[in-house]
Design an enzyme around this catalytic site. Structure first.
Site, mmCIF file in Angstrom:
data_model
loop_
_atom_site.group_PDB
_atom_site.id
_atom_site.type_symbol
_atom_site.label_atom_id
_atom_site.label_comp_id
_atom_site.label_asym_id
_atom_site.label_seq_id
_atom_site.Cartn_x
_atom_site.Cartn_y
_atom_site.Cartn_z
ATOM 1 N N ASP A 132 -2.955 3.280 0.714
ATOM 2 C CA ASP A 132 -2.548 4.481 1.437
ATOM 3 C C ASP A 132 -1.699 4.093 2.648
ATOM 4 O O ASP A 132 -1.795 2.970 3.163
ATOM 5 C CB ASP A 132 -3.771 5.263 1.912
ATOM 6 N N LYS A 133 -0.908 5.043 3.113
ATOM 7 C CA LYS A 133 0.026 4.788 4.207
ATOM 8 C C LYS A 133 -0.654 4.175 5.429
ATOM 9 O O LYS A 133 -0.132 3.248 6.051
ATOM 10 C CB LYS A 133 0.731 6.092 4.590
#
Length: 305
Positions: A138-139
């Site tokens: 995830d970012k």
């Protein structure tokens, strides 16, 4: 897919020469045909067939040349920055991803992601290969991301992922005190119809399994080590939230940002088999500064047994 151990004479270690990987054949194999050699090398069947069709396997007396590194056009816009490379050779690379950076853009023309930075690194180091990530983070999750540098390595890693032979180990700080020292969360995950970015535990969702182990308990948080058996979107975040212990900082799934400004999740280790040699490798990504500071602050408040 047939794999051979590196000490066997059927898969000798060679060297790269531009687009080719050059092997010195042992005496017992010097009379074998190209097709016979293709069948006993550690090549997935589709890669061996492609090489044979395109004259990518050439035998010269006691040398066997494999065209494993053909020139490839860059597939992402290059953006120059310093990469934190944890491991690299001609076949694979592991990069330590910082927080706030997606693994890849939504389109080939997109920018501002790790893929753009890897494309720039390849260009700057004269490596004419596509950007092939094997898994995603995830970012706002930090940690190790594995890349394949050619089609052969990509095919091997994809197979390893399907067979669950690539292990991904995470460090996480969750809210509350996790009572059991270790356990497994086995709950299916699907989309949340009411929130396009969220996932949720759903009876009709995809099979998802996360294993956890308590490393240390603090006054109101717990440090966990987690191992993914499956790789669903937001799997760790959804599972821990459904378990009653959301990640510290993960406001999307019920966590609070009183101590850290992002989800306290880090891809700490990757364990994978080298696509050519068969060697089992372990690559570790050190904890980022914000997680180190979070853990130090929680320890200062006192730990629990």
């Amino acid at each position: 897919m047939t794999r051979r151990m590196p000490h066997e004479p059927l898969a000798p270690i060679g060297h790269r020469a531009a687009e080719w990987y050059v092997l010195k054949l042992p005496e017992a194999l010097r009379d074998a045909s190209v097709k016979e050699l293709a069948g006993i090398l550690p090549l997935p069947a589709k890669i061996a067939d492609k090489l044979l069709r395109e004259d990518g396997i050439v035998k010269q007396r006691d040398r066997l040349n494999l065209r494993l590194f053909p020139y490839e056009e860059p597939d992402f816009v290059a953006e120059w920055t310093a990469l934190n490379i944890l491991y690299e050779d001609d076949f694979a690379m592991v990069v330590n991803k910082p927080a706030g950076l997606g693994v890849h853009p939504n389109s080939r023309e997109g920018s501002g992601t790790l893929a753009n930075q890897v494309a720039a690194y390849y260009l700057g180091t004269g490596q004419e290969c596509r950007v092939r990530h094997i898994h995603r983070l995830d970012k706002d999750t930090t940690g190790a991301v594995l890349y394949a540098k050619n089609e052969f390595a990509h095919a091997v890693f994809d197979q390893e992922m399907r067979e669950k032979k690539i292990e991904r180990i995470y460090a996480a700080v969750v809210e509350g005190i996790v009572a059991q020292d270790q356990g497994t969360i086995d709950r299916p995950i699907g989309r949340d119809r009411h929130h396009p970015q969220r996932r949720r535990v759903s009876r009709t969702g995809a099979h998802a399994v996360t294993h956890y182990e308590v490393i240390e308990r603090y006054q109101d948080h717990t440090l966990l080590r987690l191992r993914l058996e499956t790789g669903r979107t937001h799997q760790i975040r959804v599972h821990l939230s459904s378990f009653g212990h959301p990640l510290a900082g993960d406001t999307l799934y019920g966590g609070r940002q009183t101590r850290i400004a992002r989800q306290a999740l880090h891809g700490e280790q990757l364990l994978f088999t080298h696509p050519w040699t068969g060697e089992r490798l372990t690559v570790t990504a050190p904890l980022p500064d914000d997680l180190q500071q979070l853990i130090a602050g929680l320890k200062a408040m006192g730990s629990r047994t």
